[in-house]
Write a protein that holds these residues in place. Structure first.
Motif, mmCIF file in Angstrom:
data_model
loop_
_atom_site.group_PDB
_atom_site.id
_atom_site.type_symbol
_atom_site.label_atom_id
_atom_site.label_comp_id
_atom_site.label_asym_id
_atom_site.label_seq_id
_atom_site.Cartn_x
_atom_site.Cartn_y
_atom_site.Cartn_z
ATOM 1 N N GLU A 296 20.727 -48.957 -15.134
ATOM 2 C CA GLU A 296 21.325 -49.078 -16.471
ATOM 3 C C GLU A 296 20.485 -48.333 -17.512
ATOM 4 O O GLU A 296 21.022 -47.634 -18.378
ATOM 5 C CB GLU A 296 21.475 -50.554 -16.869
ATOM 6 N N LEU A 297 19.162 -48.473 -17.399
ATOM 7 C CA LEU A 297 18.271 -47.798 -18.343
ATOM 8 C C LEU A 297 18.348 -46.284 -18.166
ATOM 9 O O LEU A 297 18.328 -45.524 -19.146
ATOM 10 C CB LEU A 297 16.831 -48.281 -18.134
ATOM 11 N N GLY A 298 18.443 -45.837 -16.928
ATOM 12 C CA GLY A 298 18.576 -44.406 -16.653
ATOM 13 C C GLY A 298 19.850 -43.842 -17.251
ATOM 14 O O GLY A 298 19.840 -42.764 -17.858
ATOM 15 N N GLN A 299 20.972 -44.574 -17.077
ATOM 16 C CA GLN A 299 22.231 -44.130 -17.669
ATOM 17 C C GLN A 299 22.139 -44.071 -19.191
ATOM 18 O O GLN A 299 22.663 -43.150 -19.828
ATOM 19 C CB GLN A 299 23.357 -45.075 -17.243
ATOM 20 N N HIS A 300 21.457 -45.074 -19.765
ATOM 21 C CA HIS A 300 21.305 -45.115 -21.227
ATOM 22 C C HIS A 300 20.572 -43.879 -21.738
ATOM 23 O O HIS A 300 21.020 -43.222 -22.688
ATOM 24 C CB HIS A 300 20.543 -46.383 -21.632
ATOM 25 N N TYR A 301 19.440 -43.545 -21.092
ATOM 26 C CA TYR A 301 18.657 -42.403 -21.572
ATOM 27 C C TYR A 301 19.347 -41.082 -21.289
ATOM 28 O O TYR A 301 19.223 -40.133 -22.077
ATOM 29 C CB TYR A 301 17.259 -42.428 -20.945
ATOM 30 N N CYS B 283 18.186 -35.917 -11.227
ATOM 31 C CA CYS B 283 17.543 -37.239 -11.374
ATOM 32 C C CYS B 283 18.574 -38.358 -11.303
ATOM 33 O O CYS B 283 18.350 -39.404 -10.682
ATOM 34 C CB CYS B 283 16.782 -37.317 -12.701
ATOM 35 N N MET B 284 19.727 -38.144 -11.946
ATOM 36 C CA MET B 284 20.772 -39.170 -11.953
ATOM 37 C C MET B 284 21.403 -39.341 -10.579
ATOM 38 O O MET B 284 21.697 -40.467 -10.147
ATOM 39 C CB MET B 284 21.848 -38.827 -12.989
ATOM 40 N N VAL B 285 21.603 -38.224 -9.857
ATOM 41 C CA VAL B 285 22.139 -38.306 -8.494
ATOM 42 C C VAL B 285 21.166 -39.086 -7.620
ATOM 43 O O VAL B 285 21.558 -39.950 -6.819
ATOM 44 C CB VAL B 285 22.389 -36.895 -7.916
ATOM 45 N N ASP B 286 19.878 -38.800 -7.786
ATOM 46 C CA ASP B 286 18.844 -39.513 -7.038
ATOM 47 C C ASP B 286 18.840 -40.997 -7.388
ATOM 48 O O ASP B 286 18.692 -41.861 -6.510
ATOM 49 C CB ASP B 286 17.475 -38.896 -7.344
ATOM 50 N N LEU B 287 19.033 -41.295 -8.667
ATOM 51 C CA LEU B 287 19.046 -42.691 -9.127
ATOM 52 C C LEU B 287 20.222 -43.461 -8.527
ATOM 53 O O LEU B 287 20.063 -44.570 -8.001
ATOM 54 C CB LEU B 287 19.101 -42.725 -10.655
ATOM 55 N N PHE B 288 21.414 -42.862 -8.585
ATOM 56 C CA PHE B 288 22.587 -43.500 -7.972
ATOM 57 C C PHE B 288 22.380 -43.673 -6.465
ATOM 58 O O PHE B 288 22.680 -44.724 -5.890
ATOM 59 C CB PHE B 288 23.840 -42.659 -8.221
ATOM 60 N N GLY B 289 21.859 -42.610 -5.840
ATOM 61 C CA GLY B 289 21.682 -42.635 -4.388
ATOM 62 C C GLY B 289 20.698 -43.679 -3.925
ATOM 63 O O GLY B 289 20.940 -44.400 -2.953
ATOM 64 N N ARG B 290 19.556 -43.794 -4.621
ATOM 65 C CA ARG B 290 18.543 -44.775 -4.237
ATOM 66 C C ARG B 290 19.078 -46.206 -4.328
ATOM 67 O O ARG B 290 18.674 -47.076 -3.555
ATOM 68 C CB ARG B 290 17.303 -44.631 -5.127
ATOM 69 N N ARG B 291 19.949 -46.433 -5.302
ATOM 70 C CA ARG B 291 20.525 -47.775 -5.449
ATOM 71 C C ARG B 291 21.676 -48.023 -4.477
ATOM 72 O O ARG B 291 22.251 -49.118 -4.451
ATOM 73 C CB ARG B 291 21.011 -47.965 -6.891
ATOM 74 N N GLY B 292 22.054 -47.006 -3.705
ATOM 75 C CA GLY B 292 23.111 -47.168 -2.708
ATOM 76 C C GLY B 292 24.503 -46.855 -3.212
ATOM 77 O O GLY B 292 25.484 -47.029 -2.490
ATOM 78 N N TYR B 293 24.597 -46.356 -4.458
ATOM 79 C CA TYR B 293 25.906 -46.015 -5.024
ATOM 80 C C TYR B 293 26.236 -44.553 -4.720
ATOM 81 O O TYR B 293 26.324 -43.705 -5.620
ATOM 82 C CB TYR B 293 25.918 -46.257 -6.529
ATOM 83 N N ILE B 294 26.447 -44.276 -3.446
ATOM 84 C CA ILE B 294 26.668 -42.892 -3.026
ATOM 85 C C ILE B 294 28.005 -42.369 -3.547
ATOM 86 O O ILE B 294 28.122 -41.198 -3.949
ATOM 87 C CB ILE B 294 26.571 -42.784 -1.495
ATOM 88 N N GLY B 295 29.014 -43.226 -3.571
ATOM 89 C CA GLY B 295 30.314 -42.819 -4.104
ATOM 90 C C GLY B 295 30.211 -42.419 -5.571
ATOM 91 O O GLY B 295 30.782 -41.403 -6.000
ATOM 92 N N ARG B 296 29.464 -43.198 -6.360
ATOM 93 C CA ARG B 296 29.288 -42.880 -7.771
ATOM 94 C C ARG B 296 28.481 -41.596 -7.948
ATOM 95 O O ARG B 296 28.725 -40.813 -8.885
ATOM 96 C CB ARG B 296 28.590 -44.035 -8.493
ATOM 97 N N ALA B 297 27.538 -41.364 -7.026
ATOM 98 C CA ALA B 297 26.752 -40.128 -7.078
ATOM 99 C C ALA B 297 27.652 -38.919 -6.849
ATOM 100 O O ALA B 297 27.530 -37.896 -7.543
ATOM 101 C CB ALA B 297 25.637 -40.162 -6.032
ATOM 102 N N ILE B 298 28.596 -39.041 -5.892
ATOM 103 C CA ILE B 298 29.527 -37.938 -5.613
ATOM 104 C C ILE B 298 30.430 -37.689 -6.811
ATOM 105 O O ILE B 298 30.677 -36.540 -7.208
ATOM 106 C CB ILE B 298 30.359 -38.243 -4.346
ATOM 107 N N GLU B 299 30.940 -38.762 -7.414
ATOM 108 C CA GLU B 299 31.778 -38.624 -8.617
ATOM 109 C C GLU B 299 31.000 -37.944 -9.745
ATOM 110 O O GLU B 299 31.534 -37.118 -10.488
ATOM 111 C CB GLU B 299 32.259 -40.000 -9.076
ATOM 112 N N PHE B 300 29.729 -38.305 -9.863
ATOM 113 C CA PHE B 300 28.881 -37.729 -10.902
ATOM 114 C C PHE B 300 28.714 -36.226 -10.678
ATOM 115 O O PHE B 300 28.769 -35.427 -11.627
ATOM 116 C CB PHE B 300 27.516 -38.432 -10.887
#
Length: 615
Positions: free
Chosen positions: A439-444, A463-480
Motif C-alpha cells: 500500500e505504501l509503495g502504491q502511494h509513493y 520496482c512496482m512489478v517486483d513489489l506486486f510479484g513478491r507479495r504474490g499478486y502476479i496477475g496484478r503485476a501483469i496488468e500493471f
C-alpha cells in the motif's frame, strides 16, 4: 620572501613606505608576481588607512589567481563601501574568482552591482558574467543575459553555445550556431569544440559528421582542441576506428588526445586496446590515470582499477578527489572494506575540506561493504547535505532490508525541504518492495508525479512489478505491465519471472518466455530464471532442454563471483575457477568436506532407518 622583507626594510629606512605610489607598487609586486607573497601583500594593504582603487584592484586580481578566490568578492564589497567605484578591470577578475564555485545568489548580486555601476554595456564584463551563469548551471538566466548584450562578440556566442553543450541540449546549441553563422560570424575552435562535445554527449553521430565536414572544408582540422573533440566524438558514438583515424592525422597530440582515444576504446568494449593505448603514453597526468581507472570500473574490473591506483602512487602522481572517488567506487562494487578504510583515512589526513561528492562516496562505500552503522553516522555528521547524500543513505537502508528506516529518512528529507528526484524514488520503492509494503509503495508511486513532479521512469515500474510479484499478486503485476506507457525491458520481465519462481507459478513463467521469444527478446538472465523455475519444479528434462537452447543460441550466463577477505586481501572465485594460487589445496579441502558431509548424510539415514525399525 627574504628579498621582499629586505626591500621592505630599505623602503622603511628611507621613509618611502608611507608613500602611496611606492606602497601601491609593493602591494602589486606581492600580489601579481611569482616571487611575491599574496598574504604579505594583504597584510600591507590592511595597514593602509585609506587604500586607493588601484590597491583594491591589484589585490582582487591577485586573489582571482589564488586558492582563496572568494576573497576578491569580499574586497569588492569593501571597495564599494569605501566609496570607490569599480572599473573595467574590477568586475572581470571578481567574476573569474566566483566562476570556480559559483552560486546563483553570488551571480545575482554581482549582476545587480554591474547594472547599478553602469557596466552593463561593457561586453568584456557581460561575457564574464555570462560565463558565471553558464558554469553555475543557470542556462535560462544566461540566455536572458545573452539576449540583452547589445554588441555580442564571438566569446559571447561561445559562452552561450557552451552552456547548452554542458546541459546536453544539442538542439538549442545548433540553433544558436545557425543564428551566429546567419549574422556572418565565423566560428572559432572553441565554438566547434563545444558543438562536437554536445554531439558526443547526445550520441548524435550524423550532426557530428556534418560538423567534421565543415571543419575540413574550413581548414580548421589542424587545431588541437578541435581534433581532441573529434576523437572524443567518434569514441563516444561507437566509431573507435574513426577515432583512431582522427588521432593518427593529428599533427600535434597532448595528454587529452591520448586520454580521449583510450576512453573511446573502453566505451566500445575494447579494454585491451584501451590499456595498450594508455601504456603508450609518454606523459600521463592525474586525469589520464583517473580515466583509465574509470574504464576498468565501468567494465566491472575493479581489481584492475585498484592495482592501477597502487601503480599510480608508486609513479609519484598525487591522487586528487576524482582518484579517490574512483577508488571508493571500486571498493563499493567488490566489497573491499580494507582499501576503503585506508582511503577514508587518507582523505581525513590530506583533505581539510573534502567535497560533498567525496563524502557521499565514503558513505556509499561503507554502506555497500556492510557497515551501515558507520555510513549512517557519517551521513548524520554532514551539515550541508544534498539530494545525492539522502539518495545514497535511503538506497543503502533499502538494500539492507531496513524498509521502515528508509521511509522515515525519506520523510525527514522532504521535511527539510529537499526535492526528491527519480533516484530517490527508486530507493523508496525498493524499500517498499523489500519490506512487502504494498500500500505504501502504491502511494509513493502515485505521489511521484502528482505531489513531487517526478516523472515515472522504467526503473520505477520495475520496482512496482517486483513489489506486486513478491507479495504474490502476479496477475496484478501483469496488468500493471500491460498499462505501462513504455515497452517493458529485460528488468521488468526479470522481476516478473523472479516472482513466478518465488511462488512456483510455472504456467505464467512459460507464457512470459513464449512472449519474449516471439518479441525476439533474448537475455541469458531471463533464461536462467526460467531454468531455475524448472529446476525447483523438479522438471530436470526441461532444464537440460533450456540449457541446450541457450548454448545453440550462443547465450552465456554471466559468471557468478564469490569474494572473501582474508588478512586484508580480497580473493575472488568463479565457478570451476583454477586461477587462484592455492586452488589445488582449496579443491582438495572441498573434496574432503564433501566426503565428510556425505558420511554425515549416510550416518543420518542409517540412524533414521534403525529408529524406524525399533518402532
Amino acid at each position: 620572501m627574504k628579498q621582499l622583507k629586505q626591500l621592505q626594510a630599505q623602503l622603511t629606512s628611507h621613509g618611502l613606505l608611507s608613500d602611496t605610489l611606492t606602497l601601491s607598487s609593493l602591494i602589486a609586486f606581492c600580489s601579481l608576481t611569482h616571487s611575491g607573497d599574496l598574504i604579505h601583500g594583504r597584510q600591507l594593504f590592511d595597514r593602509v588607512a585609506f587604500p586607493n582603487r588601484f590597491m583594491y584592484n591589484t589585490l582582487i586580481r591577485g586573489y582571482s589567481n589564488s586558492d582563496t578566490r572568494m576573497e576578491s568578492f569580499v574586497l569588492l564589497r569593501g571597495m564599494m563601501a569605501q566609496g570607490f567605484l569599480p572599473n573595467n578591470f574590477t568586475f572581470p577578475f571578481v567574476l573569474k574568482s566566483i566562476a570556480e564555485k559559483p552560486t546563483f545568489e553570488d551571480s545575482f548580486v554581482l549582476h545587480s552591482m554591474i547594472i547599478k555601476t553602469g557596466f552593463a554595456s561593457q561586453v568584456v564584463v557581460m561575457n564574464a558574467l555570462l560565463h558565471v551563469y553558464v558554469v553555475s548551471g543557470h542556462v535560462w538566466s544566461a540566455r536572458k543575459l545573452f539576449d540583452e548584450i547589445p554588441q555580442k562578440s564571438v566569446v559571447s556566442w561561445n559562452s552561450m553555445i557552451d552552456g547548452y553543450s554542458q546541459m546536453g541540449d544539442c538542439r538549442s546549441a545548433f540553433e544558436l550556431f545557425g543564428v551566429m553563422r546567419g549574422l556572418g560570424l565565423e566560428p572559432d575552435e572553441f565554438t566547434l569544440a563545444s558543438l562536437l562535445s554536445v554531439c558526443a554527449q547526445s550520441r548524435n553521430l550524423e550532426l557530428g559528421r556534418g560538423l567534421h565536414h565543415l571543419i575540413v572544408m574550413n581548414h580548421i582540422d589542424d587545431d588541437l582542441i578541435v581534433n581532441n573533440a573529434l576523437v572524443d566524438l567518434y569514441g563516444k558514438c561507437g566509431e573507435p576506428v574513426m577515432a583512431q583515424v582522427c588521432f593518427d592525422r593529428m599533427p600535434v597530440r597532448n595528454v587529452v588526445s591520448w586520454t580521449s582515444l583510450f576512453q573511446g576504446y573502453a566505451k566500445n568494449g575494447l579494454l585491451d586496446l584501451a590499456r595498450s593505448c594508455f601504456e603508450q603514453m609518454q606523459e600521463r597526468s592525474v586525469v589520464s590515470w583517473n580515466a583509465m581507472m574509470d574504464c576498468y570500473i565501468c567494465s566491472d574490473q575493479c581489481h584492475e582499477a585498484l592495482l592501477l591506483y597502487e601503480r599510480m602512487k608508486i609513479s609519484g602522481i598525487v591522487p586528487d578527489e576524482v582518484t579517490l572517488i574512483n577508488v571508493l567506487s571500486a571498493c563499493s562494487q567488490i566489497g573491499n572494506l580494507v582499501v576503503g578504510k585506508i582511503t577514508h583515512e587518507c582523505i581525513v589526513q590530506n583533505f581539510t575540506n573534502p567535497s560533498l561528492i567525496l563524502l557521499n562516496s565514503i558513505i556509499d562505500m561503507y554502506a555497500k561493504c556492510g557497515h551501515l552503522d558507520v555510513a549512517l553516522s557519517l551521513f548524520n555528521m554532514i551539515e550541508k547535505k544534498n539530494v545525492v547524500s539522502w539518495n545514497v543513505m535511503i538506497g543503502a537502508l533499502a538494500v539492507h532490508g531496513n524498509a521502515l528506516d528508509a521511509i522515515e529518512l525519506f520523510r525527514r528529507m522532504t521535511g527539510y525541504g529537499f526535492s526528491p528526484d527519480g533516484i530517490t524514488f527508486v530507493g523508496v520503492l525498493s524499500a517498499c518492495s523489500h519490506g512487502g509494503l504494498l500500500e505504501l509503495g502504491q502511494h509513493y508511486f502515485e505521489a511521484m508525479d502528482v505531489v513531487y513532479n517526478v516523472r515515472h521512469e522504467i526503473e520505477h515500474y520495475a520496482c512496482m512489478v517486483d513489489l506486486f510479484g513478491r507479495r504474490g499478486y502476479i496477475g496484478r503485476a501483469i496488468e500493471f505491465i500491460i498499462r505501462m506507457p513504455m515497452k517493458p525491458d529485460v528488468v521488468i520481465w526479470g522481476a516478473l519471472l523472479g516472482a513466478c519462481r518465488i511462488h512456483g507459478d510455472l504456467r505464467t513463467g512459460l507464457q512470459v518466455m513464449k512472449q519474449l521469444l516471439e518479441l525476439e527478446v533474448y537475455s541469458s538472465g531471463l533464461f536462467v530464471l526460467l531454468s531455475n523455475l524448472f529446476y525447483e519444479m523438479q522438471r530436470r528434462e526441461d532444464v537440460m532442454k533450456l540449457r541446450k537452447l541457450m548454448n545453440e543460441g550462443g547465450m552465456k550466463k554471466v559468471e557468478g563471483r564469490s569474494l572473501i577477505e582474508i588478512g586484508g586481501k580480497i580473493h575472488e572465485f568463479l565457478v570451476e575457477d583454477f586461477r587462484h594460487e592455492s586452488s589445488s589445496n582449496i579443491y582438495f579441502l572441498m573434496d574432503q568436506l564433501t566426503d565428510h558431509l556425505m558420511s554425515l548424510v549416510s550416518f543420518s539415514n542409517s540412524l533414521e532407518t534403525l529408529l524406524l525399525t525399533e518402532e
